[in-house]
Design a protein around this motif. Structure first.
Motif, PDB file in Angstrom:
ATOM      1  N   GLY A   3      50.208  34.383  37.148  1.00  0.00           N
ATOM      2  CA  GLY A   3      49.590  35.312  38.085  1.00  0.00           C
ATOM      3  C   GLY A   3      50.301  36.630  38.259  1.00  0.00           C
ATOM      4  N   LYS A   4      51.248  36.968  37.384  1.00  0.00           N
ATOM      5  CA  LYS A   4      51.948  38.247  37.485  1.00  0.00           C
ATOM      6  C   LYS A   4      51.330  39.249  36.518  1.00  0.00           C
ATOM      7  CE  LYS A   4      56.511  36.597  38.978  1.00  0.00           C
ATOM      8  NZ  LYS A   4      57.960  36.604  38.663  1.00  0.00           N
ATOM      9  N   PHE A   5      51.055  40.436  37.018  1.00  0.00           N
ATOM     10  CA  PHE A   5      50.463  41.486  36.196  1.00  0.00           C
ATOM     11  C   PHE A   5      51.312  42.743  36.319  1.00  0.00           C
ATOM     12  CE2 PHE A   5      47.786  44.927  34.951  1.00  0.00           C
ATOM     13  CZ  PHE A   5      46.898  44.419  34.027  1.00  0.00           C
ATOM     14  N   ASP A   6      51.924  43.148  35.219  1.00  0.00           N
ATOM     15  CA  ASP A   6      52.754  44.355  35.230  1.00  0.00           C
ATOM     16  C   ASP A   6      51.837  45.577  35.161  1.00  0.00           C
ATOM     17  OD1 ASP A   6      54.500  46.456  34.786  1.00  0.00           O
ATOM     18  OD2 ASP A   6      55.887  45.219  33.631  1.00  0.00           O
ATOM     19  N   GLN A   7      51.735  46.289  36.280  1.00  0.00           N
ATOM     20  CA  GLN A   7      50.778  47.386  36.387  1.00  0.00           C
ATOM     21  C   GLN A   7      51.172  48.599  35.548  1.00  0.00           C
ATOM     22  OE1 GLN A   7      49.453  48.200  40.382  1.00  0.00           O
ATOM     23  NE2 GLN A   7      49.776  46.095  41.043  1.00  0.00           N
ATOM     24  N   ASP A   8      52.393  48.646  35.073  1.00  0.00           N
ATOM     25  CA  ASP A   8      52.787  49.744  34.186  1.00  0.00           C
ATOM     26  C   ASP A   8      51.963  49.752  32.904  1.00  0.00           C
ATOM     27  OD1 ASP A   8      54.615  50.702  35.930  1.00  0.00           O
ATOM     28  OD2 ASP A   8      56.388  49.949  34.894  1.00  0.00           O
ATOM     29  N   LEU A  44      44.882  46.417  41.515  1.00  0.00           N
ATOM     30  CA  LEU A  44      45.028  47.009  40.197  1.00  0.00           C
ATOM     31  C   LEU A  44      44.287  48.335  40.077  1.00  0.00           C
ATOM     32  CD1 LEU A  44      44.691  43.866  37.877  1.00  0.00           C
ATOM     33  CD2 LEU A  44      46.731  44.820  38.950  1.00  0.00           C
ATOM     34  N   TYR A  45      43.245  48.509  40.862  1.00  0.00           N
ATOM     35  CA  TYR A  45      42.467  49.753  40.790  1.00  0.00           C
ATOM     36  C   TYR A  45      43.282  50.976  41.182  1.00  0.00           C
ATOM     37  CZ  TYR A  45      42.131  49.454  45.890  1.00  0.00           C
ATOM     38  OH  TYR A  45      42.433  49.402  47.229  1.00  0.00           O
ATOM     39  N   MET A  46      44.404  50.770  41.863  1.00  0.00           N
ATOM     40  CA  MET A  46      45.234  51.901  42.286  1.00  0.00           C
ATOM     41  C   MET A  46      45.866  52.622  41.095  1.00  0.00           C
ATOM     42  SD  MET A  46      45.176  52.204  45.581  1.00  0.00           S
ATOM     43  CE  MET A  46      46.664  53.086  46.015  1.00  0.00           C
ATOM     44  N   ALA A  62      38.063  47.229  37.488  1.00  0.00           N
ATOM     45  CA  ALA A  62      39.427  46.789  37.776  1.00  0.00           C
ATOM     46  C   ALA A  62      39.416  45.504  38.593  1.00  0.00           C
ATOM     47  CB  ALA A  62      40.179  47.886  38.518  1.00  0.00           C
ATOM     48  N   GLU A  63      38.439  45.342  39.461  1.00  0.00           N
ATOM     49  CA  GLU A  63      38.332  44.109  40.249  1.00  0.00           C
ATOM     50  C   GLU A  63      37.954  42.921  39.364  1.00  0.00           C
ATOM     51  OE1 GLU A  63      35.667  45.046  43.431  1.00  0.00           O
ATOM     52  OE2 GLU A  63      37.247  45.961  44.667  1.00  0.00           O
ATOM     53  N   VAL A  64      37.185  43.173  38.317  1.00  0.00           N
ATOM     54  CA  VAL A  64      36.902  42.112  37.342  1.00  0.00           C
ATOM     55  C   VAL A  64      38.195  41.678  36.659  1.00  0.00           C
ATOM     56  CG1 VAL A  64      35.748  41.577  35.164  1.00  0.00           C
ATOM     57  CG2 VAL A  64      34.531  42.857  36.937  1.00  0.00           C
ATOM     58  N   VAL A  99      42.749  37.603  36.260  1.00  0.00           N
ATOM     59  CA  VAL A  99      44.174  37.261  36.346  1.00  0.00           C
ATOM     60  C   VAL A  99      44.389  36.134  37.360  1.00  0.00           C
ATOM     61  CG1 VAL A  99      46.458  38.122  36.991  1.00  0.00           C
ATOM     62  CG2 VAL A  99      44.921  39.564  35.638  1.00  0.00           C
ATOM     63  N   LEU A 100      43.783  36.253  38.515  1.00  0.00           N
ATOM     64  CA  LEU A 100      43.982  35.253  39.564  1.00  0.00           C
ATOM     65  C   LEU A 100      43.349  33.913  39.201  1.00  0.00           C
ATOM     66  CD1 LEU A 100      43.357  37.530  42.683  1.00  0.00           C
ATOM     67  CD2 LEU A 100      45.548  36.753  41.780  1.00  0.00           C
ATOM     68  N   ARG A 101      42.199  33.963  38.546  1.00  0.00           N
ATOM     69  CA  ARG A 101      41.554  32.714  38.163  1.00  0.00           C
ATOM     70  C   ARG A 101      42.317  32.010  37.031  1.00  0.00           C
ATOM     71  NH1 ARG A 101      38.578  29.751  40.996  1.00  0.00           N
ATOM     72  NH2 ARG A 101      37.021  29.233  39.423  1.00  0.00           N
ATOM     73  N   LEU A 102      42.888  32.784  36.125  1.00  0.00           N
ATOM     74  CA  LEU A 102      43.703  32.181  35.070  1.00  0.00           C
ATOM     75  C   LEU A 102      44.904  31.467  35.668  1.00  0.00           C
ATOM     76  CD1 LEU A 102      44.491  31.699  32.113  1.00  0.00           C
ATOM     77  CD2 LEU A 102      45.582  33.946  32.116  1.00  0.00           C
ATOM     78  N   LYS A 103      45.561  32.111  36.615  1.00  0.00           N
ATOM     79  CA  LYS A 103      46.717  31.488  37.267  1.00  0.00           C
ATOM     80  C   LYS A 103      46.314  30.160  37.921  1.00  0.00           C
ATOM     81  CE  LYS A 103      49.558  31.924  41.402  1.00  0.00           C
ATOM     82  NZ  LYS A 103      49.706  32.635  42.694  1.00  0.00           N
ATOM     83  N   TYR A 104      45.189  30.175  38.636  1.00  0.00           N
ATOM     84  CA  TYR A 104      44.744  28.971  39.337  1.00  0.00           C
ATOM     85  C   TYR A 104      44.391  27.861  38.345  1.00  0.00           C
ATOM     86  CZ  TYR A 104      41.952  25.945  42.379  1.00  0.00           C
ATOM     87  OH  TYR A 104      41.447  24.877  43.074  1.00  0.00           O
ATOM     88  N   ALA A 105      43.719  28.211  37.254  1.00  0.00           N
ATOM     89  CA  ALA A 105      43.332  27.216  36.254  1.00  0.00           C
ATOM     90  C   ALA A 105      44.560  26.597  35.594  1.00  0.00           C
ATOM     91  CB  ALA A 105      42.431  27.862  35.196  1.00  0.00           C
TER      92      ALA A 105
END
Length: 622
Positions: free
Chosen positions: A63-68, A486-488, A498-500, A505-511
């Protein structure tokens, strides 16, 4: 028009400033990775070292997403690169002058190797530059495959070879004086390096190994001067079974018998079956250490395959443009075919695939050029996306062209045939999917071990389980709370897309949490779910690329930037449906996905010896 463009520029400047400030003062919000650098690792690498980054795709599994990485890289001056390429590199060396002077694939490869083209990464040439150079060369697919094979051999010797092997072979390989091949696939075990049947027994008297076994579908095996061969040796690391070791075998060694393997798609690639009958290999020709063969094989999977990816990208564009020209000249019913809604829809599918692949290639190379980051899984993901996109392009273009796509005199058929052959010669998608998932699941298992242990022992941790149930209510309803923002990091027009991405990302972490809690260590045997994880991670990688690229193009006013925004949004919305289906198939445990029934059918097919159901005209009662 001028007022509109002025508003765009003002918005772009404001958003760019806001993005930089947010990076500077951002804190580690839930799951989001701020623009931080591991100071210890950076200092160890010297004052001019690249900033250190954690692996991007592996972190998605927790569930970690590097926004860079949403900031699309700009590491190459295209005009300067073109000029340097023209001055120093003979990019025409791989192209034919015409039918009369047509060169063989082998001649093209040797000309490329002699033309100062950068074959492997070095300090002087960035990876983004290498890919663009290969694009400018515009090699055909068979030449690209042979160049990739040569690159693999060079990379393996550079990475694992002894000083003696490097001094003896590297320069000759890089200048084209000799060529190489990589022999791993076998008739019974395929491309699985852990199940090889070829053996190499050590003879203490001669201080050499005797290699015996059969390798097949060896690219360039017919003409190669040196072969890198994987075989099993006696266990030396306390293992209960034999270990895999890599050897360098020279052309002309005793006990080698080659036989051609017919391939309609890759006739000029020298595909052969090679039989080794106690072929002597000096101990000094062991590549790496004894028992290090699995690592050598993994290196091949994760190697940057820039020749093949850039060639496939160019070929997809050629096919797309050829189909476009064909459609423009035809009519269907009372209207031109180009105005047919179905045709427009299918072409948009191919167009967005090409855009996504192009974006992903240069995001990948930009990540390597900008950061000190492990890219092993990302390399496999790029290959997977490239191969699947190419096959999908072939399928859709076949549907559009109809019978014309099978015209033997048409150049289009050759391109389609070569795409299919090249992908099969490289590696199957399933191998890449399992590699991506197993590496990432192992990484995630270490990070969330304690949480998984408690989930698997609910009676010992009732309070923890109840808290988890309450916190995951929205996930259970397929509506996770979007808190990564992430849209920021993108233009405001891309907020929905960006919300998609954040949802994925969040659903992958949960799965991943559900699968590890349900199966524990047995998750490595759930290959169907592992392939789904790999597909979702690859979709997220591609969405990151298209959103970052479209946002940069719009903010800087690149030509057709409005259309790029449309392409990016369309791709992300299309990915949403695929991701939602695959994640829900993992979470439901075989109910929605119908995995249970399919696996039972598969077992019955093997038990009965093939298709076993009675013919529909058979009657039991007459």
């Amino acid at each position: 028009m001028f007022v509109f463009r002025g508003c765009q520029i003002r918005t772009s400047v404001w958003w760019s400033l806001r993005k930089r400030l947010s990076h500077r003062y951002a804190s580690s919000s839930a799951g989001a990775e701020p623009a931080t650098v591991d100071e210890d690792k950076s200092q160890d690498l010297g004052p001019t070292a690249k900033p250190y980054k954690q692996p991007f795709l592996k972190n998605l599994f927790i569930g970690k997403f590097d926004q860079d990485f949403l900031v699309y890289p700009e590491v190459v001056d295209l005009d300067e690169l073109r000029q340097r390429t023209i001055e120093n590199i003979n990019v025409e060396s791989s192209k034919d002058e015409g039918a009369v002077t047509r060169m063989s694939v082998q001649e093209k490869v040797k000309n490329i190797l002699k033309s100062n083209v950068p074959i492997v990464s070095d300090s002087e040439t960035k990876d983004s530059e290498r890919v663009k150079i290969y694009e400018l060369m515009d090699t055909d697919l068979q030449t690209a495959l042979l160049m990739e094979t040569q690159s693999i051999v060079i990379s393996i010797i550079s990475r694992f070879g002894s000083t003696e092997l490097k001094a003896k072979y590297l320069k000759k390989l890089m200048t084209g004086e000799i060529t190489g091949a990589f022999a791993m696939s076998e008739p019974c075990t395929g491309s699985d390096p852990s199940s090889l049947e070829s053996i190499a027994d050590f003879d203490e008297n001669t201080e050499s190994y005797a290699v015996s076994g059969t390798k097949e579908w060896v690219t360039n095996g017919k003409n190669a001067d040196v072969l890198i061969v994987l075989a099993t040796t006696d266990a030396v690391h306390g293992q209960p079974r034999r270990e895999v070791t890599a050897f360098l075998v020279e052309k002309g060694s005793p006990g080698i018998v080659k036989s051609d393997q017919e391939s309609r798609d890759l006739r000029d690639c020298g595909l052969v079956r090679i039989q080794f009958d106690k072929t002597p290999v000096p101990e000094s020709n062991v590549i790496g250490e004894v028992g290090q063969g699995i690592e050598v094989a993994a290196r091949c999977i994760s190697l940057n395959r820039y020749f093949v990816t850039s060639s496939l990208l160019n070929t997809m564009k050629k096919i797309f443009n050829e189909v476009h020209r064909c459609i423009k000249s035809r009519k269907q019913y009372p209207i031109p075919l180009k105005d047919c809604e179905l045709i427009q829809y299918k072409l948009s599918e191919v167009g967005t695939k090409i855009y996504a692949l192009e974006s992903l290639i240069y995001l990948y190379t930009g990540m390597i050029d900008s950061y000190n980051v492990e890219m092993m899984v990302e390399s496999a993901s790029l290959q997977l996306f490239c191969y699947e996109s190419a096959l999908e392009t072939v399928k859709i273009c076949n549907e559009i062209l109809g019978g014309k796509s099978y015209d033997g005199n048409h150049h289009y058929m050759t391109l389609l045939s070569e795409i299919q052959g090249l992908i099969l010669a490289s590696k199957t998608q399933s191998i890449l999917q399992l590699f991506i998932s197993l590496c990432s699941i192992q990484y995630a298992g270490v990070s969330i071990y304690e949480m998984v242990r408690r989930n698997r022992n609910p009676l010992d941790y009732p309070g923890f389980v109840v808290k988890r149930l309450l916190s995951n209510r929205r996930q259970d309803n397929d509506s996770p709370k979007l808190e990564l923002q992430l849209y920021m990091n993108l233009h405001p027009s891309l907020k929905d897309a960006a919300e998609v991405l954040e949802y994925a990302v969040l659903r992958l972490k949960y799965a991943v949490e559900v699968a590890l809690s349900r199966y524990g260590s047995d998750v490595v045997n759930k290959q169907v779910d592992l392939c789904r994880f790999a597909d979702v991670a690859t979709e997220i990688f591609a969405m990151t690329a298209v959103l970052g690229r479209a946002s940069r193009s719009y903010c800087t006013g690149i030509r057709f930037c409005d259309q790029e925004m449309l392409f990016a949004s369309a791709y992300c919305l299309g990915s949403l449906q695929r991701i939602r289906l695959k994640i829900n198939q993992v979470i439901d445990g075989g109910k929605i996905s119908n995995d249970t029934s399919r696996l039972k059918i598969g077992t019955e097919i093997f038990n009965q010896g093939g298709y076993f159901l009675e013919h529909p005209l058979v009657r039991n009662i007459k």
